[in-house]
Structures are given as structure tokens and as C-alpha cells.
Design an enzyme around this catalytic site. Structure first.
Site, short mmCIF file in Angstrom:
data_model
loop_
_atom_site.label_atom_id
_atom_site.label_comp_id
_atom_site.label_asym_id
_atom_site.label_seq_id
_atom_site.Cartn_x
_atom_site.Cartn_y
_atom_site.Cartn_z
CG ASP A 118 -1.82 -1.16 1.35
OD1 ASP A 118 -2.16 -1.73 0.30
OD2 ASP A 118 -2.20 -1.52 2.48
CE1 TYR A 145 3.94 -6.63 3.31
CE2 TYR A 145 3.35 -8.94 3.12
CZ TYR A 145 3.47 -7.68 2.56
OH TYR A 145 3.11 -7.48 1.25
#
Length: 249
Positions: free
Chosen positions: A58, A116
Site C-alpha cells: 500500500d 512482513y
């Protein structure tokens, strides 16, 4: 004349996502990581080049180990290509490694897992040197409760409540969720076979709410049985998230 077969190049990429609109190329709009790299590669190649990434990050999300691949007609040495790319790219995007790989390699479909990291700064005032890469949340967190919730989240589940997109296939596997404290910061590491839109940030927000006592560790179990976003935590800010690595066979 025989058509020249293009070589497949795998690129490992690091970037500061703070100044970009995310990884994915946007039609007729600048400011994406993918689009920026494609423009530079096209100049080197002398013709338009499209690259494919292991996944989308994002706007505002960072990466230490994003992976992409591209088919190029150039027969340049991978290390020389890496140097040329870095010479032409902006300073907040770096090509860490370029490798010549098989024609069948695909940065997304060949991946077996991704990691992540989400970083939370718990000190009373944000660390001036890491404030762009950590979410500042100066509250007490009960790590035992958070680890209980993490145990429930680990495994193969329908994560339809942990995304801001209604997706037909929302079943994913989380292999591990690790937590470690370092220098008054908490680092959450999520290793899984793939992640839905906003999934890691929602997982981080959910774990933080568990740690603060807003929700119970068992509340995530109810979320698995309903595709209801209201049953999970807040969307943690993008700047605390970083794609650490993509793993292949």
C-alpha cells in the site's frame, strides 16, 4: 530471422514507501514503485518494459526484500544491470540484487512465503530517527495476551474478516507470528503463504487491541466464523509496515 529469446531477471528491491502511492503501477499517474522502476528499465532496454512484483504494498508501506521479475532482451551481466539501475533510480529505491533465473520463474506465483514486519514505538515521545518507520503508540501492552491471540491466528483460516476487500477466496495460512522487544519498540513479524488487502495491518491492529485489553485473545476465533470486518481491530497505519522478505523453493 529468428526471434531473440528474452532473459528473465529476478530483482530484490528495497524502498522507502513514504513518498509513493504504493507498489502497483497506476494508469497515466506517476508516483508508484513499479512505475518508477519500469521507466528506468525501459530506458536501459530501449523499449517498454513491464515488471511483475511478488505482491502489492500500500501507499506508505516500506520494503527491504520486495521481489520482481522482468524479461529483457539485454544480455547484460546481472551485477552491471543492478549498478546501472541504482545509478538511475531515486535514492529511496534500491535494487539489492539482480539474478538471471529460469524462464518459468514468477515473482508472485513461485513464492512460497512472505514475511512482513510491523513496528510499534512504545516510548512516551516518538524516536525522532525512526518515527517514519514505526507506529507511535505509547501504551502498555500485555504481550502474554497478544501471544495467545497470535496462537489462534496461526494456521490455515478464512481471513475474510481481516481484509477491507470482499474477496471470494480469503483462506490463507499464517505459519508464524513472532514478537520481540528492542529499544522500547515492539516488532511483530508475520510469516504466511500470502496476505489479503490490508490484512497485515488489520492483524497488527487486532493484536494491539488485545494487548491493550480492548478485546480478548479469543475474539479472533469469532472473526473466523463470520466475514465481518467489524469483528477485528483497527487498520494500523501504513508507515509501520515493511515487507521484509519473499521466500522461494
Amino acid at each position: 530471422m529468428m526471434k531473440k529469446i528474452k532473459k528473465n531477471y529476478k530483482m530484490t528491491i528495497a524502498y522507502d514507501g513514504g513518498g509513493y502511492k504504493g507498489w502497483q503501477r497506476l494508469t497515466n499517474e506517476p508516483g508508484t514503485i513499479q512505475g518508477t522502476i519500469e521507466r528506468v528499465l525501459s530506458k536501459i532496454e530501449g523499449s517498454p518494459v513491464k515488471i511483475s512484483g511478488s505482491g502489492r504494498t500500500d501507499a506508505g508501506v516500506h520494503a527491504k526484500g520486495q521481489v520482481a521479475h522482468a524479461f529483457l532482451k539485454t544480455n547484460e551481466d546481472p551485477e552491471l544491470l543492478r549498478q546501472e539501475l541504482n545509478r538511475m533510480l531515486p535514492e529511496d529505491i534500491r535494487i539489492c540484487l539482480v539474478e538471471s533465473v529460469s524462464q518459468s520463474f514468477h515473482s508472485r506465483y513461485s513464492a512460497v512465503s512472505k514475511v512482513y514486519e510491523y513496528r510499534i514505538d512504545q516510548r512516551s515521545r516518538a524516536d525522532v530517527f525512526t518515527r517514519k518507520y514505526c507506529y507511535h503508540r505509547p501504551v502498555h501492552l500485555d504481550l502474554d495476551r497478544m501471544r495467545q491471540a497470535a496462537d489462534h491466528l496461526t494456521g490455515t483460516h478464512d481471513f475474510g474478516s481481516f481484509t477491507d476487500n470482499k474477496e471470494a477466496d480469503s483462506v490463507r495460512t499464517i505459519f508464524s507470528i513472532d514478537m520481540k522487544e528492542e529499544n522500547e519498540k515492539l516488532v511483530l513479524a508475520f510469516r504466511g503463504d500470502g496476505f489479503l488487502y490490508h490484512m497485515v495491518r488489520i492483524l497488527a491492529g487486532t493484536l494491539l487491541e488485545v494487548g491493550e485489553g480492548i478485546r480478548t485473545p479469543e475474539s479472533v476465533l469469532e472473526a473466523f466464523h463470520h466475514r465481518d470486518r467489524s469483528l477485528t481491530g483497527f487498520l494500523a497505519p501504513a508507515h509501520g509496515l515493511c515487507l521484509r522478505e519473499v521466500n522461494y523453493k
